[in-house]
Design an enzyme around this catalytic site. Sequence first.
Site, PDB file in Angstrom:
ATOM      1  N   SER A  11       0.851  -1.184   0.000  1.00  0.00           N
ATOM      2  CA  SER A  11       0.000   0.000   0.000  1.00  0.00           C
ATOM      3  C   SER A  11       0.893   1.242   0.000  1.00  0.00           C
ATOM      4  O   SER A  11       1.795   1.336  -0.835  1.00  0.00           O
ATOM      5  CB  SER A  11      -0.942  -0.029   1.213  1.00  0.00           C
ATOM      6  N   THR A  12       0.703   2.155   0.948  1.00  0.00           N
ATOM      7  CA  THR A  12       1.461   3.409   0.966  1.00  0.00           C
ATOM      8  C   THR A  12       2.967   3.148   0.995  1.00  0.00           C
ATOM      9  O   THR A  12       3.465   2.443   1.860  1.00  0.00           O
ATOM     10  CB  THR A  12       1.075   4.242   2.198  1.00  0.00           C
ATOM     11  N   HIS A  54      -2.279  -1.051  -3.473  1.00  0.00           N
ATOM     12  CA  HIS A  54      -3.336  -0.069  -3.257  1.00  0.00           C
ATOM     13  C   HIS A  54      -2.913   1.245  -3.903  1.00  0.00           C
ATOM     14  O   HIS A  54      -1.867   1.791  -3.550  1.00  0.00           O
ATOM     15  CB  HIS A  54      -3.561   0.177  -1.766  1.00  0.00           C
ATOM     16  N   MET A  78      -0.606   1.248   5.202  1.00  0.00           N
ATOM     17  CA  MET A  78      -1.494   1.494   6.333  1.00  0.00           C
ATOM     18  C   MET A  78      -2.437   0.311   6.540  1.00  0.00           C
ATOM     19  O   MET A  78      -2.727  -0.434   5.613  1.00  0.00           O
ATOM     20  CB  MET A  78      -2.327   2.751   6.081  1.00  0.00           C
ATOM     21  N   ASP A 105      -4.506  -4.922   5.860  1.00  0.00           N
ATOM     22  CA  ASP A 105      -4.890  -5.727   4.706  1.00  0.00           C
ATOM     23  C   ASP A 105      -3.829  -6.777   4.393  1.00  0.00           C
ATOM     24  O   ASP A 105      -2.655  -6.453   4.213  1.00  0.00           O
ATOM     25  CB  ASP A 105      -5.101  -4.811   3.489  1.00  0.00           C
TER      26      ASP A 105
END
Length: 352
Positions: free
Chosen positions: A169-170, A196, A286, A289
């Site tokens: 993600s991030t 993401h 973050m 997930d």
Amino acid sequence: MIRVLLVDDSATTVEFITALLNADEELQVVGKALDGAQAIRMMTLLQPDVVVMDINMPNMNGYEATMRILAIHPVPIIICSNIWQPGELVRTFEAIEAGAVTAIPKPPGPGHPDFRRLASQFVQTVKAMAEIRVVCRKPWQQMKKIYQQAPIPVMEMKIVPQLLAIGASTGGPPAIKAILERLNKKFPIPIVIVQHIATGFVEGMASWLEKNISLPVKIAEHDERLQAGHVYLAPAAVQMGVAKGKIIIDKTAFPENGLRPSVSFLFRSVAEEYGMYGIGVLLTGMGKDGAAELKALRKKGALTFAQDEASVVVNGMPGEAVKLQAASYVLPPEEIARLLSKVTQRIIPKQG
């Protein structure tokens, strides 16, 4: 109040985004720069909590400005890009590699049919990214190694891995690149990835990766047969899994952990379909997930990795995996790549 510095050479865009952000009681635009050079001069004076930066600007573009700012100011930088310009998308990912925390599309005007939802999404992203604690960083490829190059013991592989699944993600794109660029161009198993990312950016990520690694990269398609040494990125706004050696794209599946595509959806399908023959890698991001599903993979006997806290941008997802004891190894991306090469080096890739 979250203090925001806007950097964009379009006065119209600046005023529109200023009104959008200032309408939220937690945000305040404290500065407006017309290019990267002006933004650098404003940083010390204004001390913003977050920077929202265009990528294409005169005098100094967003990529160079990101590198220069993060060398001296630990601040989250969001690249705000025009997603319909392919060249701009690739440059956007270069800025993320330089240390920007994420990229988002410029919000549409009030006349757009989906204005309210997209404007709210834009504002919430700015607020969320402002919470990320950033350290002064050099570009990823120039970062000093923070670990010892000591030999890492590898469990004896009594089975032959058949699939590598990666979730991020991030801060994920540079970590993914750091792994993939270290894999041999004849890497013997397929690689499926959920990253993401805002809608409209996955194509730019595919192009950016193809420029920098030796493996073929593409956006995954439904019912597509997985090929050894190929990289498949999950499309936006759908769930991606695997079954019977093929990609499964599910347009009707609900978001998981509020996300679609979701790492959890992918890892669960890998655990069900491949079990001990899968490999799972959970990188920076973050939330949580993919963490529980990485543990499910490990319980099946699969080799699993989580990115270490020292190298992540955000230690949410991999940190949760570590708490759950879901990872066989907790390592920086470079070392993950080294072990992936080691455990697959005896595999002869299938043809066709």
